[in-house]
Structures are given as structure tokens and as C-alpha cells.
Scaffold this active site. Structure first.
Site, mmCIF file in Angstrom:
data_model
loop_
_atom_site.group_PDB
_atom_site.id
_atom_site.type_symbol
_atom_site.label_atom_id
_atom_site.label_comp_id
_atom_site.label_asym_id
_atom_site.label_seq_id
_atom_site.Cartn_x
_atom_site.Cartn_y
_atom_site.Cartn_z
ATOM 1 N N LYS A 212 0.862 -1.187 0.000
ATOM 2 C CA LYS A 212 0.000 0.000 0.000
ATOM 3 C C LYS A 212 0.895 1.233 0.000
ATOM 4 C CE LYS A 212 -4.063 2.123 1.981
ATOM 5 N NZ LYS A 212 -3.600 3.460 1.540
ATOM 6 N N ARG A 368 -17.152 0.951 -1.340
ATOM 7 C CA ARG A 368 -16.202 0.482 -0.348
ATOM 8 C C ARG A 368 -16.688 -0.890 0.127
ATOM 9 N NH1 ARG A 368 -12.550 3.536 2.029
ATOM 10 N NH2 ARG A 368 -13.672 5.466 1.565
#
Length: 503
Positions: A212, A368
Site C-alpha cells: 500500500k 467500499r
């Protein structure tokens, strides 16, 4: 013509309830009676994002307006939308005064309730629970179309408001006609959060575990030599990132849509601090964003073939072929130990954690969902409450946004940030009473208190900032709870907070 007061009343109805179905019903009822030209601006108003985007108006400008308001509602939706459009295009010499004059005129024509709504809309304080997910449900209900069709159209249109216009005018057939078009941005897929790699894998099963990167999300489109680079908010920043456009022109595909990150790295490949990347890339930056590279983790389209409905495993194969070494490092595994070791390696290289993505997942843009999980180490600090701001919407009547301070060398406290996140209704009610008991003064908006209460704050990190005296600011802070077992003398020092910048 529909009055702006109807929008404000609907916002108040949505804010007054925690029930999603009640919010959806109120929003759908309003959408169902709007003129076609009012749909787009109203969706923006009620999701807290005017269709004009950033219009050059900040908190200080709005707070400086002190005018009498109209006794009765007369503003129409189109009048407010037109005023915001005029403000948005007012630039250059004298623009600050001109924008202020336009705002003053708007606020004079508004009732007190309408002015309060406008204040919150323009300062980003509109918290009524009518976010895009709820609004998408309302659009589907008002237009009597499947919610999946609304979400998909919003993804491809890059704008829920535009999808709403089509849904209400042309129904499901109109929505299905909206497809992915290279050089037209689409809403990015978002990730949920998991506290650990183990728990993330329990949700996803076999997954692509990826570094990430702590950079700026970008979406890159190419058709022939024409390349466009967009931010996560779908703003065109191609001129700011010519090096990214040049790199994508060299990829072995004539047409492609890629999802990735723009990131600054040093000579040995370690990432620059987030604020350094954003200082070159962000909305206030000017000129070419020198030193930023692009790294990609997904592909939505290649050479006429849309891939959003294909599993991630298929998209990874295409991505590897197209971007080569510009691919974000990843590991396909369901093994917890292997994934944890990979995550530790990401942290060792200076990145902020990992993404864990179900290998079977499609690209569910704008949502999401649970198919993508982000896993980042959680930092915590013990900080002192210095003040609190009165809330709006559902939080009206409660002290909500806390001003947080670290312990200074002189025994005082240095402000390092604010947050209204992480608080339950019970906590809000308690702190409203308690903070007023230790209040020192109030300016009508903020209650300043004696520095007596310690809160445990979770945060994603700390960045350099000139906004506060300590030179740093918290990133994505949220309250974990008050610490009655600790005194202000036990709070973390400003030096400890400053030291987190390099983590």
C-alpha cells in the site's frame, strides 16, 4: 421551480434520523418532484459536494459574512446553483472581494436556516448521513430502477449526479447505455479496513496482497498518443504529470485505463513522505510535479476490451503484460504467514501497509466493499482536549470536533490537530456535558476548556504542517476513548508527535 428551502428541509429530515430507510425515503421524495435541471445540483448539495467543486471559498471567507437574512424563503435551487457557478469562475485580480460580494448577496437572500445549510456546505461541515451510498439508493427508489444499474452508471459517468439525471429521465435503459469510455474518468474502487492481515485474508480467501503506497491515487487513460491523468476526485492533472503520461505512452497497448498511485521515491526506491508528494501534486501546487513516478495496481480496459466485470486474477495477467516494472509489488496467496512476511517487507521499505484483494473480485467502482481490504499499523497517541466545536446536522447541540494538544516543554500544550471521528452518541452526549463543566470561554462556535481531559487517538501518521504551532498535524485521527486513568502530565509530548513524521 423548486425552492432551495425544500432541499434544506430534506437535509434536516435526513440528519434527524439514523435509519437509512428514512433517509432514502426523504431524498427519493425530493428527487421525484424536481425539475430535470435541478437534479444535478441537488445531488451535489445533499452529498456535500457542489457540482462546481472547489470554488475558492474557505471557512474564513464564509465566517466573515454577517448580514441579515430573508424572513421567508424565496431562493430557488437554480438561483443557488447559478450563484455558486459565478463564484467558481470569478478569478484573477480582485477576485477575493468579488467572490465575497457574491456570497454576501446569496446569504442576504437566504433565510437563516438556508444560510446555515450553505455555511456547512461551503466549509465541508455538512454531515447529514446523505453520502453517495444513501443517495444512490434514493436515486434508484425515485426512478424505480435497480440500485446496481445506478451504481454502475455512476461509476462509468464518474458522477452520481449525472447518473441520477439519466435515471430519472430515461430509466434503466438510459443507465445501461452509459459505459466505460477511455479518456472519461470513472469512480475508483475503494477498500474497507481490516485490523490485521490474518483477518483480511479470512474475508477474502485467496488474494493478491499488494504494497500500500502512501502516494496520490491516479487513474490514467490512453487512446493512441492521447493520455489523460486524473485524481481520485476525477480532476484532470495531466499537465502536472507529463512524466506519467510519457511513461504510459510507452506501454504496449494502444488503448488502456489504469488505476495506480503517483509517488515520490529516493535514489534507493524508498518513498518520500506523504506531505512531500502532496506538496507537489495537491490542489494548491503549481507547475509540473517533478520527481513523481506512477505505479499501477489495476487495469479497467485494454484495447477495446472492458475488464471491470472480469475477476482480479484476469486483470492481473493483463496488468503485468501492459505495465511491466511499473506494477505495484504483490503476492498471490492465502497463507497468513506468507502474507504477514510480505506486509512486514512493505513496512521495511517505508510503505504504509498492504492491500489484500480477493482474487475473484470484480472492479466495483465507487464502492467500499469487502473484496478489497487495507491493512495498516495503527498508531495511537494520548492527547489533551483543548477545545471543542459545536456540531451540525445530527450532532447539533453536541460538542463534537475536538481540538487536540500534545504536551509542550514548558508545561503547556501545543495543538496538533482536530477530529470529530470515532465518537458514539453516548460519548458525544457525555463530553458535551463534561467539557462545558471545564469551559474557560466560548466564542459562539467553539468552547475552549481547561486542559484536563486526556483522549486516546488513533491515527494513520503525522505530517509536517504550518497550520499548527508545533509544525506537525495528525493524519486521519479518530477518537478511541477518554483516558480517565491518565492526567495531562501523562500525555504524549510534542517531540514524540514530531518524531512520528519520519515513520
Amino acid at each position: 421551480m423548486t425552492l432551495f428551502a425544500d432541499v434544506v428541509a430534506t437535509s434536516e429530515t435526513a440528519a434527524a434520523t439514523s435509519k437509512r430507510t428514512t433517509k432514502v425515503q426523504a431524498l427519493a421524495a425530493l428527487l421525484g418532484r424536481l425539475d430535470a435541471d435541478d437534479v444535478l445540483p441537488v445531488v451535489g448539495f445533499l452529498t456535500g459536494v457542489p457540482r462546481q467543486g472547489r470554488i475558492g471559498v474557505g471557512w474564513a471567507t464564509v465566517a466573515g459574512i454577517d448580514v441579515p437574512h430573508a424572513a421567508e424563503p424565496s431562493l430557488t435551487i437554480s438561483a443557488v446553483d447559478e450563484a455558486l457557478s459565478r463564484i467558481a469562475v470569478t478569478t484573477g485580480t480582485g477576485s477575493t472581494a468579488a467572490r465575497s460580494a457574491l456570497l454576501t448577496d446569496l446569504f442576504e437572500r437566504a433565510t437563516g436556516t438556508e444560510a446555515d445549510f450553505l455555511w456547512r456546505l461551503l466549509t465541508g461541515e455538512l454531515r447529514q448521513g446523505a453520502l453517495e451510498g444513501v443517495m444512490a439508493d434514493a436515486v434508484a427508489k425515485a426512478a424505480a430502477v435497480p440500485i446496481a444499474a445506478v451504481r454502475r452508471a455512476a461509476m462509468f459517468a464518474g458522477d452520481l449526479g449525472r447518473a441520477a439525471v439519466v435515471a430519472l429521465a430515461d430509466g434503466v435503459d438510459g443507465l445501461e447505455a452509459i459505459g466505460l469510455t477511455p479518456l472519461h474518468p470513472v469512480q475508483p474502487m475503494l477498500a474497507a479496513t481490516s485490523p490485521s492481515v490474518r483477518e483480511a485474508l479470512a474475508e477474502t480467501g485467496l488474494a493478491s496482497v499488494e504494497w500500500k503506497l502512501d502516494g496520490a491515487r491516479i487513474q490514467v487513460h490512453r487512446v493512441g498518443d492521447d493520455v489523460r491523468v486524473y485524481t481520485r476526485n476525477l480532476n484532470d492533472v495531466t499537465e502536472r504529470l507529463p512524466q506519467v503520461a510519457d511513461a504510459v505512452r510507452g506501454f504496449p497497448a494502444d488503448g488502456v485505463v489504469l488505476d495506480g498511485e503517483a509517488l515520490g521515491v529516493d535514489d534507493v526506491g524508498r518513498p518520500h513522505l506523504f506531505q512531500d508528494t502532496m506538496s507537489r501534486f495537491g490542489a494548491d501546487a503549481v507547475g509540473v510535479a517533478v520527481g513523481l513516478q506512477a505505479f499501477f495496481f489495476d487495469v479497467l480496459h485494454v484495447d477495446g476490451d472492458d475488464l471491470v466485470d472480469r475477476p482480479l486474477s484476469d486483470r492481473i495477467e493483463v496488468l503485468d503484460r501492459v505495465v511491466g516494472r511499473a506494477r505495484v509489488p504483490s503476492l498471490v496467496t492465502a497463507d497468513v504467514e506468507a502474507a504477514e512476511a510480505f506486509a512486514a517487507d512493505a513496512l521495511a521499505h517505508g510503505h504504509e501497509g498492504v492491500m489484500v484483494k480477493a482474487l475473484t473480485s470484480t472492479y466495483d467502482a465507487g464502492r467500499r466493499g469487502g473484496a478489497w481490504r487495507k491493512v495498516k499499523p495503527v498508531h495511537t497517541l494520548d492527547l489533551v482536549v483543548l477545545a471543542a466545536e459545536w456540531g451540525h446536522g445530527r450532532r447539533r447541540g453536541w460538542l463534537s470536533n475536538l481540538h487536540l494538544g500534545a504536551r509542550g516543554a514548558d508545561g503547556g500544550f501545543v495543538m496538533v490537530g482536530k477530529t470529530f471521528k470515532g465518537m458514539t452518541d453516548e460519548l458525544l452526549a457525555w463530553q458535551t456535558i463534561r467539557l462545558q463543566e471545564i469551559a474557560e470561554r466560548e466564542d459562539g462556535y467553539t468552547v475552549y476548556v481547561r486542559p484536563e481531559l486526556v483522549v486516546e487517538v488513533a491515527l494513520d501518521g503525522v505530517q509536517v504542517s504550518r497550520r499548527y504551532a508545533g509544525g506537525v498535524a495528525l493524519r486521519f485521527a479518530r477518537i478511541r476513548g477518554y483516558r480517565p486513568d491518565k492526567s495531562p502530565a501523562d500525555a504524549d509530548t510534542i517531540e514524540a508527535v514530531q518524531a512520528m513524521v519520519s515513520r
